[in-house]
Design a protein around this motif. Structure first.
Motif, short mmCIF file in Angstrom:
data_model
loop_
_atom_site.label_atom_id
_atom_site.label_comp_id
_atom_site.label_asym_id
_atom_site.label_seq_id
_atom_site.Cartn_x
_atom_site.Cartn_y
_atom_site.Cartn_z
N SER A 119 -25.12 -44.55 48.34
CA SER A 119 -25.37 -46.01 47.76
C SER A 119 -24.18 -46.94 47.95
O SER A 119 -24.54 -48.01 47.61
N ASP A 120 -23.21 -46.42 48.47
CA ASP A 120 -22.02 -47.43 48.86
C ASP A 120 -21.50 -46.86 50.23
O ASP A 120 -21.31 -45.72 50.42
N TRP A 121 -21.00 -47.82 50.95
CA TRP A 121 -20.81 -47.42 52.56
C TRP A 121 -19.46 -46.60 52.45
O TRP A 121 -19.03 -45.99 53.10
N SER A 122 -18.51 -46.80 51.12
CA SER A 122 -17.20 -46.11 51.03
C SER A 122 -17.84 -44.51 50.98
O SER A 122 -16.87 -43.86 51.33
N GLU A 123 -18.99 -44.24 50.64
CA GLU A 123 -19.35 -42.82 50.61
C GLU A 123 -19.81 -42.18 51.79
O GLU A 123 -20.19 -40.89 52.06
N LEU A 124 -20.02 -42.95 52.90
CA LEU A 124 -20.68 -42.71 54.14
C LEU A 124 -19.97 -41.52 54.88
O LEU A 124 -20.33 -40.48 55.40
N ALA A 125 -18.57 -41.75 55.03
CA ALA A 125 -17.88 -40.71 55.69
C ALA A 125 -17.95 -39.30 55.08
O ALA A 125 -18.12 -38.43 55.97
N GLY A 131 -29.67 -51.52 55.46
CA GLY A 131 -29.22 -51.81 53.92
C GLY A 131 -28.87 -50.50 53.11
O GLY A 131 -28.85 -49.51 53.75
N LEU A 132 -28.59 -50.70 51.82
CA LEU A 132 -28.26 -49.62 51.15
C LEU A 132 -29.19 -49.48 49.79
O LEU A 132 -29.93 -50.27 49.54
#
Ligand SMILES: Nc1ncnc2c1ncn2[C@@H]1O[C@H](COP(=O)(O)OP(=O)(O)O)[C@@H](O)[C@H]1O
Ligand SMILES: [Mg+2]
Length: 355
Positions: A195-201, A175-176
Motif C-alpha cells: 500500500s506504499d511504494w516503500s514496501e515494494l522492495a 496506482g496503490l
C-alpha cells in the motif's frame, strides 16, 4: 483376476504446495470408491524423488503439515509398450501396474505441464489438463494474455523478470495498493499487498524467493468468487454454482493468504454466492469460456473478482485444491456432483479421452 481400475494417486512434489498436495491426495484417496478402484499411492518428495506413498495420515494436525517420506525409489516407465508400469529402482522389479493416473499435484512440476509431458511420453492416461493448458494456466502472465485474447476481462500487470526499478509511469498506471505475486505460484505463497511504494522492495524479495518472474497488479476491489468446471467423458462441461469467499477482510493478512486458506479457519464460503442471478449466469459462462480459452480438460477452478463494474478472472487452477475444506469439491457437491462421483467423472474423462 482383478477387475478394479488401478489408479495411481501421485502427490507431494517439488513445489511450495507440497503439503497442500498431500492433504488433497489424502482426501481423494478417502473418497475414491473402494468397490471400483485399487489405489496405488505414489509420493514425490520435496526433492523430487518418486517413492511409494501412503493412503492415510495425510491430514493437517495442530498446524503441522504432512510431507512425503522417502522409501524405495520408484520410476514410471517411459515406454508406451509398458505404459502405467512403476518400477522399484531400489529393489528392482515392478512396483505396480496402473490403468490411470490422478496427478494430485499443485504448482510447478505438477500442475505446469512438465509431469503431463512425462505422462504423454509414457502413454498412460491421466486426469486433468494436458501440457499446454497446464503450462498456460500455471503462468499467470500467459493465463491473462490468452484470456484477454478471447475478450475475458483480467487485471492489468507489470511483469518483472529480474531486479529493476518500476518506472514512474508504471507506478502511476498501477496506482496503490498493488498486489505482488510470483507468476507461477499458488496457495498465496509469496503474495503481498503493497500500500506504499516503500514496501515494494520487500514484497519483491518475497515473491522472487519462489519464482524468477513476478507480477505486479493493481488491487482489484471486489468479492472473491470461485467456480468449478467439470468436463464429462463425452466432452460436455458443467460450470458449478459459484462460491463466495467470506471473511477474507477479517483475516490476519487482509487477503486470501496461505494461513487464511489452510490454517486459520477464518474463511467460510457461501455456496451458492449471493449474487444477482444475471451475474451468476455471466460468470458461469465466463468460467466455461476461460476453460476453453486455455484448452483445459477434465477440471479446473476459475477464480474471479466480482467488482462493481463487472467480473474479472483472477486465475485458473488446473488441479485445484481437493482438501476437505477446498472450494472445488464443495462447489461441485452443491451442483449435484458429490465427491465420490466427482472422482468417477475425472477418471472416466481420463480413460475416455485416452481411448
Ligand atoms: N490484483 C489483486 N487484487 C486484489 N487481491 C488480489 C490480487 N491478486 C491477488 N489478490 C489476493 O491474493 C490472493 C492470492 O493471489 P492469487 O493470484 O489467487 O494467487 P495464488 O495462485 O497463490 O492463489 C487472492 O485470492 C486475493 O485474495
Ligand atoms: Mg488464488
Amino acid at each position: 483376476m482383478n477387475s478394479k481400475i488401478r489408479v495411481a494417486v501421485i502427490y507431494g512434489g517439488r513445489s511450495t504446495e507440497h503439503s497442500v498436495s498431500c492433504v488433497s491426495a489424502g482426501a481423494i484417496m478417502a473418497n475414491l470408491d473402494p468397490a471400483k478402484y485399487e489405489i496405488i499411492p505414489i509420493g514425490i518428495t520435496k526433492d523430487g524423488a518418486w517413492t511409494q506413498g501412503v493412503t492415510s495420515g495425510l491430514e493437517i494436525h495442530n498446524r503441522m503439515l504432512p510431507e512425503v517420506a522417502m522409501g524405495d525409489e520408484l520410476t514410471l516407465s517411459l515406454n508406451p509398450a509398458t505404459k502405467g508400469t512403476f518400477y522399484n529402482l531400489s529393489k528392482g522389479g515392478v512396483h505396480a501396474q496402473v490403468d490411470v493416473i490422478l496427478p494430485v499435484l499443485h504448482g510447478p512440476f505438477g500442475e505446469d505441464g512438465t509431469i503431463q509431458g512425462l505422462f504423454e511420453l509414457s502413454g498412460v492416461p491421466y486426469a486433468g489438463a494436458g501440457v499446454l493448458a497446464s503450462a498456460a494456466s500455471m503462468d499467470k502472465e500467459y493465463t491473462k494474455k490468452l484470456l484477454a485474447a478471447e475478450g475475458i476481462p483480467v487485471a492489468a500487470q507489470v511483469v518483472l523478470t529480474g531486479a529493476r526499478e518500476l518506472q514512474e509511469e508504471e507506478k502511476h498506471s498501477l496506482g496503490l495498493p498493488v498486489f505482488v505475486k510470483p507468476a507461477r505460484g499458488g496457495s498465496s505463497i509469496g503474495v503481498s499487498r503493497v500500500s506504499d511504494w516503500s514496501e515494494l522492495a520487500a514484497a519483491l524479495d518475497v515473491a522472487f524467493a519462489t519464482d524468477s518472474k513476478v507480477l505486479i497488479e493493481p488491487e482489484i476491489v471486489g468479492q472473491e468468487v470461485e467456480i468449478g468446471v467439470l468436463q464429462y467423458a463425452d466432452g460436455s462441461l458443467l460450470a458449478s454454482e459459484p462460491a463466495l469467499l467470506a471473511g477474507i477482510a477479517d483475516s490476519e493478512d487482509g487477503f486470501y493468504s496461505f494461513d487464511t486458506k489452510y490454517l486459520d479457519d477464518v474463511v467460510t464460503a457461501q455456496i451458492p454466492a449471493p449474487l444477482e442471478p444475471a451475474v451468476t449466469l455471466e460468470i458461469k459462462e465466463m468460467a466455461l469460456e476461460a476453460f476453453r480459452a486455455l484448452d483445459c480438460a477434465g477440471l479446473s477452478r476459475v477464480d474471479f473478482f466480482v467488482t462493481e463494474s463487472g467480473a474479472i478472472v483472477n486465475e485458473v487452477n488446473t488441479f485445484p485444491g481437493f482438501t476437505p475444506i477446498s472450494m472445488y469439491p464443495q462447489v461441485l457437491a452443491h451442483s449435484g456432483v458429490e465427491y465420490t462421483r466427482l472422482l468417477d467423472c475425472l477418471i472416466e474423462q481420463a480413460l475416455g479421452s485416452a481411448a
